[in-house]
Design a protein around this motif. Sequence first.
Motif, short mmCIF file in Angstrom:
data_model
loop_
_atom_site.label_atom_id
_atom_site.label_comp_id
_atom_site.label_asym_id
_atom_site.label_seq_id
_atom_site.Cartn_x
_atom_site.Cartn_y
_atom_site.Cartn_z
N UNK A 80 25.00 52.75 46.30
CA UNK A 80 26.05 52.71 45.28
C UNK A 80 25.84 51.51 44.38
N UNK A 81 26.12 51.68 43.13
CA UNK A 81 26.13 50.56 42.19
C UNK A 81 27.58 50.16 42.01
N UNK A 82 27.88 48.90 42.20
CA UNK A 82 29.25 48.44 42.07
C UNK A 82 29.33 47.42 40.95
N UNK A 83 30.30 47.61 40.07
CA UNK A 83 30.52 46.68 38.97
C UNK A 83 31.73 45.82 39.35
N UNK A 84 31.54 44.52 39.39
CA UNK A 84 32.55 43.60 39.91
C UNK A 84 32.83 42.53 38.88
N UNK A 85 34.10 42.27 38.60
CA UNK A 85 34.49 41.21 37.67
C UNK A 85 35.20 40.10 38.44
N UNK A 86 34.92 38.87 38.06
CA UNK A 86 35.67 37.71 38.53
C UNK A 86 36.46 37.17 37.34
N UNK A 87 37.78 37.08 37.50
CA UNK A 87 38.66 36.60 36.44
C UNK A 87 39.58 35.53 37.01
N UNK A 88 40.28 34.86 36.11
CA UNK A 88 41.22 33.83 36.53
C UNK A 88 41.41 32.82 35.42
N UNK A 89 42.37 31.95 35.60
CA UNK A 89 42.60 30.94 34.57
C UNK A 89 41.48 29.90 34.60
N UNK A 131 35.82 46.85 40.93
CA UNK A 131 36.66 45.86 41.59
C UNK A 131 36.81 44.64 40.68
N UNK A 132 38.05 44.18 40.54
CA UNK A 132 38.31 42.94 39.82
C UNK A 132 38.90 41.94 40.80
N UNK A 133 38.19 40.83 40.99
CA UNK A 133 38.67 39.75 41.84
C UNK A 133 39.32 38.70 40.95
N UNK A 134 40.60 38.48 41.15
CA UNK A 134 41.30 37.47 40.40
C UNK A 134 41.41 36.22 41.26
N UNK A 135 40.79 35.14 40.80
CA UNK A 135 40.77 33.88 41.54
C UNK A 135 42.01 33.08 41.14
N UNK A 136 42.84 32.76 42.13
CA UNK A 136 44.11 32.09 41.85
C UNK A 136 44.29 30.88 42.76
N UNK A 137 44.65 29.77 42.17
CA UNK A 137 45.05 28.60 42.95
C UNK A 137 46.49 28.78 43.41
N UNK A 138 46.90 28.11 44.48
CA UNK A 138 48.27 28.26 44.98
C UNK A 138 49.27 27.43 44.19
N UNK A 139 49.38 27.75 42.89
CA UNK A 139 50.33 27.09 42.00
C UNK A 139 50.98 28.15 41.11
N UNK A 140 52.07 27.78 40.45
CA UNK A 140 52.72 28.73 39.54
C UNK A 140 51.78 29.14 38.43
N UNK A 141 51.06 28.18 37.84
CA UNK A 141 50.09 28.52 36.79
C UNK A 141 48.97 29.38 37.35
N UNK A 142 48.62 29.11 38.60
CA UNK A 142 47.52 29.84 39.21
C UNK A 142 47.77 31.33 39.33
N UNK A 143 49.03 31.72 39.51
CA UNK A 143 49.33 33.15 39.68
C UNK A 143 49.82 33.80 38.39
N UNK A 144 49.96 33.01 37.31
CA UNK A 144 50.48 33.59 36.07
C UNK A 144 49.51 34.61 35.48
N UNK A 145 48.21 34.33 35.55
CA UNK A 145 47.22 35.29 35.03
C UNK A 145 47.25 36.56 35.87
N UNK A 146 47.50 36.43 37.16
CA UNK A 146 47.61 37.62 38.03
C UNK A 146 48.69 38.55 37.49
N UNK A 147 49.83 38.01 37.14
CA UNK A 147 50.92 38.86 36.67
C UNK A 147 50.53 39.59 35.38
N UNK A 148 49.82 38.88 34.48
CA UNK A 148 49.36 39.52 33.26
C UNK A 148 48.40 40.66 33.57
#
Length: 331
Positions: free
Chosen positions: A1-10, A182-199
């Motif tokens: 299988x070919x898998x396309x994976x994105x890493x995103x985050x603030x 698959x999109x992996x959203x990298x988030x720090x354990x802070x309010x700003x860290x999870x704001x991009x997740x919500x978007x």
Amino acid sequence: MNMKIAFVGKGGSGKTTLSSLFIRHLAASGAPVLAVDADINQHLGAALGLDEGEAAALPAMGARLPMIKEYLRGSNPRIASTETMIKTTPPGEGSRLLRVTGDNPVYESCTRGVELDGGAVRLMVTGPFTESDLGVACYHSKTGAVELFLNHLVDGRGEYVVVDMTAGSDSFASGMFTRFDMTFLVAEPTRKGVSVYRQYKEYARDFGVTLKVVGNKVQGQDDIDFLRAEVGDDLLVTAGQSDWVRAMEKGRPPRFSLLEEHNQRALETLHGAVDETYEARDWARYTQQMVHFHLKNAQSWANERTGTDLAAQVDPGFVLCEQPEAVPLPG
């Protein structure tokens, strides 16, 4: 299988570091890997061990867009010229399609091999957003080369494409966020860290995007509890401080096999989640989303800019799949 994976985050979340570790992990497993730096700040090459000069010398996809378009257009009769191709132009009968392995003019011009401890990968970069671009170009004109590339990339078994995306939610300015299994959203354990997740969660809801959160810079159970409360079951795994990463950032990485055991387990969890996601891929929907964003871009700006009705580029009988063939799209 070919898998396309994105890493995103603030910015500053550690997404480039984690994407580089995952690339190393895949390469060490023996899998063919294509790594793509689509961030406005180009750091993936350095994270994979290139020195400053080597990273600066990487060929920019954005600077080679006319060649990329000419090759991908092939003999597709629906595309009159490269001048009418835009970042969302979908493939059709006669288009040239790409695989992760093998050679072609796009790879010859735009990729460089990177030797890693335990394996090797191909690396492509959009190219940096430079001072000369100010006032005459937007960064999406550079990431457009990546989107066009992904639109023409088909599957080969056991292959992986890992894209380090630009920070924040900029990828939603186009349809590129739908190009990934698959999109992996990298988030720090802070309010700003999870704001991009919500978007991301909000934007991705209607497009079937598989989104998992990787908690980074986690120091204890309280951090894990915070992330779990904020993102729920989307929290896949967490990563903590790493002496291996610190040494890598100094340009002196130890052997990859010496990465801390808990971080190795985290990478194995990412790998497992990626492979499980492939089974749910719907090729017709994947192609339909490509067409959806192409028509949206055509209507909003590209028809006027090119002086052409770009809806005519859509081949209604074409579905991108492992063995491309003409089958009717739903609806």
